[in-house]
Motif scaffolding. Structure first.
Motif, PDB file in Angstrom:
ATOM      1  N   GLU A  22      -2.890  -5.666   0.652  1.00  0.00           N
ATOM      2  CA  GLU A  22      -2.009  -7.333   0.044  1.00  0.00           C
ATOM      3  C   GLU A  22      -0.439  -6.174  -0.208  1.00  0.00           C
ATOM      4  OE1 GLU A  22      -2.523 -11.114  -1.416  1.00  0.00           O
ATOM      5  OE2 GLU A  22      -4.021 -10.703  -1.584  1.00  0.00           O
ATOM      6  N   PHE A  23      -1.471  -5.554  -1.824  1.00  0.00           N
ATOM      7  CA  PHE A  23      -0.422  -5.610  -2.598  1.00  0.00           C
ATOM      8  C   PHE A  23       0.420  -4.080  -1.622  1.00  0.00           C
ATOM      9  CE2 PHE A  23       0.598  -1.255  -5.945  1.00  0.00           C
ATOM     10  CZ  PHE A  23       0.769  -2.416  -6.828  1.00  0.00           C
ATOM     11  N   ILE A  24       0.753  -3.324  -0.427  1.00  0.00           N
ATOM     12  CA  ILE A  24       1.381  -2.255  -0.085  1.00  0.00           C
ATOM     13  C   ILE A  24       2.250  -3.287   0.459  1.00  0.00           C
ATOM     14  CG2 ILE A  24       1.167  -0.091   1.451  1.00  0.00           C
ATOM     15  CD1 ILE A  24      -1.390   0.810   0.021  1.00  0.00           C
ATOM     16  N   SER A  25       1.178  -3.774   1.496  1.00  0.00           N
ATOM     17  CA  SER A  25       1.759  -5.319   2.540  1.00  0.00           C
ATOM     18  C   SER A  25       2.876  -5.772   1.482  1.00  0.00           C
ATOM     19  CB  SER A  25       1.420  -6.144   2.961  1.00  0.00           C
ATOM     20  OG  SER A  25       1.615  -6.654   3.917  1.00  0.00           O
ATOM     21  N   ARG A  26       2.654  -6.959   0.146  1.00  0.00           N
ATOM     22  CA  ARG A  26       3.384  -7.221  -0.054  1.00  0.00           C
ATOM     23  C   ARG A  26       5.402  -6.627  -0.064  1.00  0.00           C
ATOM     24  NH1 ARG A  26       1.651 -11.372  -3.753  1.00  0.00           N
ATOM     25  NH2 ARG A  26       3.102 -12.129  -4.087  1.00  0.00           N
ATOM     26  N   LEU A  27       5.159  -5.438  -0.729  1.00  0.00           N
ATOM     27  CA  LEU A  27       5.496  -4.387  -1.537  1.00  0.00           C
ATOM     28  C   LEU A  27       6.733  -3.909  -0.354  1.00  0.00           C
ATOM     29  CD1 LEU A  27       3.723  -1.973  -4.645  1.00  0.00           C
ATOM     30  CD2 LEU A  27       5.569  -3.982  -4.844  1.00  0.00           C
ATOM     31  N   ARG A  28       6.249  -3.731   0.926  1.00  0.00           N
ATOM     32  CA  ARG A  28       7.052  -3.338   1.673  1.00  0.00           C
ATOM     33  C   ARG A  28       7.969  -4.510   2.502  1.00  0.00           C
ATOM     34  NH1 ARG A  28       2.560   0.109   4.915  1.00  0.00           N
ATOM     35  NH2 ARG A  28       2.948   2.299   3.797  1.00  0.00           N
ATOM     36  N   GLU A  29       6.878  -5.301   2.176  1.00  0.00           N
ATOM     37  CA  GLU A  29       8.335  -7.285   2.440  1.00  0.00           C
ATOM     38  C   GLU A  29       9.634  -7.325   1.631  1.00  0.00           C
ATOM     39  OE1 GLU A  29       5.569 -10.589   2.853  1.00  0.00           O
ATOM     40  OE2 GLU A  29       4.040  -9.464   4.457  1.00  0.00           O
ATOM     41  N   LEU A  30       9.145  -6.553  -0.144  1.00  0.00           N
ATOM     42  CA  LEU A  30       9.934  -7.319  -0.784  1.00  0.00           C
ATOM     43  C   LEU A  30      10.748  -5.698  -0.536  1.00  0.00           C
ATOM     44  CD1 LEU A  30      10.753  -7.689  -3.743  1.00  0.00           C
ATOM     45  CD2 LEU A  30       9.747  -6.936  -4.566  1.00  0.00           C
ATOM     46  N   ASP A  31      11.018  -4.821  -0.030  1.00  0.00           N
ATOM     47  CA  ASP A  31      12.001  -3.577  -0.207  1.00  0.00           C
ATOM     48  C   ASP A  31      12.780  -4.232   0.660  1.00  0.00           C
ATOM     49  OD1 ASP A  31      13.184  -1.257  -0.619  1.00  0.00           O
ATOM     50  OD2 ASP A  31      11.262  -0.762   1.048  1.00  0.00           O
ATOM     51  N   ALA A  32      12.018  -4.800   2.206  1.00  0.00           N
ATOM     52  CA  ALA A  32      11.922  -4.985   3.154  1.00  0.00           C
ATOM     53  C   ALA A  32      13.392  -5.772   2.921  1.00  0.00           C
ATOM     54  CB  ALA A  32      11.385  -5.222   4.501  1.00  0.00           C
ATOM     55  N   ILE A  51       3.453  -9.446  -7.771  1.00  0.00           N
ATOM     56  CA  ILE A  51       3.021  -8.972  -6.512  1.00  0.00           C
ATOM     57  C   ILE A  51       2.349  -8.546  -7.119  1.00  0.00           C
ATOM     58  CG2 ILE A  51       2.573  -7.030  -5.340  1.00  0.00           C
ATOM     59  CD1 ILE A  51       6.239  -8.037  -3.961  1.00  0.00           C
ATOM     60  N   ILE A  52       2.677  -7.442  -7.936  1.00  0.00           N
ATOM     61  CA  ILE A  52       1.713  -6.785  -9.358  1.00  0.00           C
ATOM     62  C   ILE A  52       0.749  -7.642  -9.911  1.00  0.00           C
ATOM     63  CG2 ILE A  52       1.716  -4.861 -11.397  1.00  0.00           C
ATOM     64  CD1 ILE A  52       4.281  -4.207 -10.462  1.00  0.00           C
ATOM     65  N   LYS A  53       0.943  -8.376 -10.582  1.00  0.00           N
ATOM     66  CA  LYS A  53       0.038  -9.737 -10.958  1.00  0.00           C
ATOM     67  C   LYS A  53      -0.967 -10.163 -10.779  1.00  0.00           C
ATOM     68  CE  LYS A  53       2.647 -10.459 -15.769  1.00  0.00           C
ATOM     69  NZ  LYS A  53       2.756 -11.218 -16.318  1.00  0.00           N
ATOM     70  N   HIS A  54      -0.196 -10.291  -8.861  1.00  0.00           N
ATOM     71  CA  HIS A  54      -1.068 -10.426  -8.096  1.00  0.00           C
ATOM     72  C   HIS A  54      -2.743  -9.703  -7.838  1.00  0.00           C
ATOM     73  CE1 HIS A  54      -3.382 -13.640  -5.030  1.00  0.00           C
ATOM     74  NE2 HIS A  54      -3.047 -12.178  -4.043  1.00  0.00           N
ATOM     75  N   PHE A  55      -2.912  -8.286  -7.889  1.00  0.00           N
ATOM     76  CA  PHE A  55      -3.232  -7.865  -7.008  1.00  0.00           C
ATOM     77  C   PHE A  55      -3.585  -7.449  -8.656  1.00  0.00           C
ATOM     78  CE2 PHE A  55      -3.461  -2.615  -8.518  1.00  0.00           C
ATOM     79  CZ  PHE A  55      -4.307  -2.563  -7.260  1.00  0.00           C
ATOM     80  N   LEU A  56      -3.117  -7.155  -9.476  1.00  0.00           N
ATOM     81  CA  LEU A  56      -4.123  -7.303 -10.889  1.00  0.00           C
ATOM     82  C   LEU A  56      -5.015  -8.017 -11.197  1.00  0.00           C
ATOM     83  CD1 LEU A  56      -1.939  -6.224 -13.441  1.00  0.00           C
ATOM     84  CD2 LEU A  56      -2.703  -4.247 -12.431  1.00  0.00           C
ATOM     85  N   PHE A  57      -5.179  -9.499 -10.291  1.00  0.00           N
ATOM     86  CA  PHE A  57      -6.174 -10.436 -10.131  1.00  0.00           C
ATOM     87  C   PHE A  57      -7.166 -10.026  -9.218  1.00  0.00           C
ATOM     88  CE2 PHE A  57      -7.066 -14.234  -8.343  1.00  0.00           C
ATOM     89  CZ  PHE A  57      -8.298 -14.889  -9.094  1.00  0.00           C
ATOM     90  N   ARG A  58      -7.239  -9.336  -8.368  1.00  0.00           N
ATOM     91  CA  ARG A  58      -7.705  -9.312  -6.737  1.00  0.00           C
ATOM     92  C   ARG A  58      -8.543  -8.168  -7.438  1.00  0.00           C
ATOM     93  NH1 ARG A  58      -5.661  -9.816  -1.417  1.00  0.00           N
ATOM     94  NH2 ARG A  58      -7.929  -9.832  -0.980  1.00  0.00           N
ATOM     95  N   LYS A 119       4.685   4.355  -6.353  1.00  0.00           N
ATOM     96  CA  LYS A 119       3.751   4.748  -5.290  1.00  0.00           C
ATOM     97  C   LYS A 119       2.832   5.854  -5.616  1.00  0.00           C
ATOM     98  CE  LYS A 119       7.739   5.719  -2.489  1.00  0.00           C
ATOM     99  NZ  LYS A 119       9.617   6.252  -1.851  1.00  0.00           N
ATOM    100  N   ASP A 120       2.846   6.447  -6.639  1.00  0.00           N
ATOM    101  CA  ASP A 120       1.922   6.221  -8.025  1.00  0.00           C
ATOM    102  C   ASP A 120       0.455   5.810  -8.032  1.00  0.00           C
ATOM    103  OD1 ASP A 120       0.749   9.304  -8.936  1.00  0.00           O
ATOM    104  OD2 ASP A 120       1.762   8.217 -11.003  1.00  0.00           O
ATOM    105  N   LEU A 121       0.709   4.984  -8.459  1.00  0.00           N
ATOM    106  CA  LEU A 121      -0.074   3.831  -8.487  1.00  0.00           C
ATOM    107  C   LEU A 121      -1.086   3.773  -7.160  1.00  0.00           C
ATOM    108  CD1 LEU A 121       1.395   1.002 -11.088  1.00  0.00           C
ATOM    109  CD2 LEU A 121      -0.246   1.854 -11.144  1.00  0.00           C
ATOM    110  N   MET A 122      -0.167   3.304  -6.433  1.00  0.00           N
ATOM    111  CA  MET A 122      -0.800   3.312  -4.164  1.00  0.00           C
ATOM    112  C   MET A 122      -1.867   4.207  -4.264  1.00  0.00           C
ATOM    113  SD  MET A 122       2.269   1.681  -2.525  1.00  0.00           S
ATOM    114  CE  MET A 122       3.745   0.521  -3.839  1.00  0.00           C
ATOM    115  N   MET A 123      -0.833   5.562  -4.364  1.00  0.00           N
ATOM    116  CA  MET A 123      -1.819   6.936  -4.402  1.00  0.00           C
ATOM    117  C   MET A 123      -3.202   6.531  -5.131  1.00  0.00           C
ATOM    118  SD  MET A 123       1.397   9.239  -3.966  1.00  0.00           S
ATOM    119  CE  MET A 123       0.480  10.432  -4.538  1.00  0.00           C
ATOM    120  N   ILE A 124      -2.814   7.118  -6.181  1.00  0.00           N
ATOM    121  CA  ILE A 124      -4.137   6.340  -7.426  1.00  0.00           C
ATOM    122  C   ILE A 124      -5.515   5.504  -6.509  1.00  0.00           C
ATOM    123  CG2 ILE A 124      -5.496   5.573  -9.235  1.00  0.00           C
ATOM    124  CD1 ILE A 124      -2.589   6.991 -10.818  1.00  0.00           C
TER     125      ILE A 124
END
Length: 186
Positions: A22-32, A51-58, A119-124
């Motif tokens: 969901e984090f990656i998908s929502r960041l891609r939507e934001l970028d688009a 988006i980040i804070k929702h990811f941290l919650f989940r 991107k580094d966070l996503m890779m980690i």
């Protein structure tokens, strides 16, 4: 009976996305949306923070969406062991706060650095996802979150919180060690 099963199979909802998906998908939507190209930096950073804070919650189970950046980073320190995750998250959220509240207009190198840290966070986080064929139930270094089965009792205990800690300002850094580049007037 066959038609019923086919309709039932077709109507089955897709499995829910993982927090990372969901984090990656929502960041891609934001970028688009190309908000940065349209000069809408503040809106971009507001949405990115949500988006980040929702990811941290989940991911960790604490309500980052209702916390300030300071409170969010304090709670992240309780759940996350990887210093790179904490440092990247701190940089991204602090930069977003400057854009949102201090009228900071990030230049291209700052935007690139924010994107690189995301991107580094996503890779980690992606490296922590168990791959098919892994024999270990738990990958070393992954915090399981509060109350997750398999977590040692010692890891579940948290130090006594300082009831006024969230109201204390962050320690000032010595000159030359600022986390976010300052705006240059040309």
């Amino acid at each position: 009976l066959i038609r019923y099963r086919r309709r039932l199979a077709a109507a089955a909802p897709p499995p829910p996305m993982t927090p990372l998906e969901e984090f990656i998908s929502r960041l891609r939507e934001l970028d688009a949306q190309r908000l940065l190209d349209k000069g809408k930096q503040k809106i971009h950073f507001i949405e990115m923070t949500q988006i980040i804070k929702h990811f941290l919650f989940r991911q960790y189970g604490f309500n980052a969406e209702d916390f300030t950046t300071y409170e969010t980073l304090q709670d992240l320190d309780r759940y996350e062991r990887e210093p790179r995750v904490k440092d990247n998250m701190r940089f991204v959220l602090d930069t977003a706060d400057l854009v949102k509240f201090a009228k900071f207009v990030p230049d291209l190198p700052v935007i690139r650095e924010v994107n690189d840290k995301l991107k580094d966070l996503m890779m980690i986080y992606q490296s922590r996802v168990p791959q098919p064929g892994d024999t270990d139930a738990e990958t070393p270094g992954i915090p399981l979150g509060p109350g997750t089965p398999g977590q040692d009792v010692q890891e579940q205990e948290t130090p006594e919180p300082d009831e006024h800690a969230r109201y204390k300002p962050a320690a000032a850094k010595p000159a030359g060690q600022e986390t976010v580049p300052q705006e240059k007037n040309l």
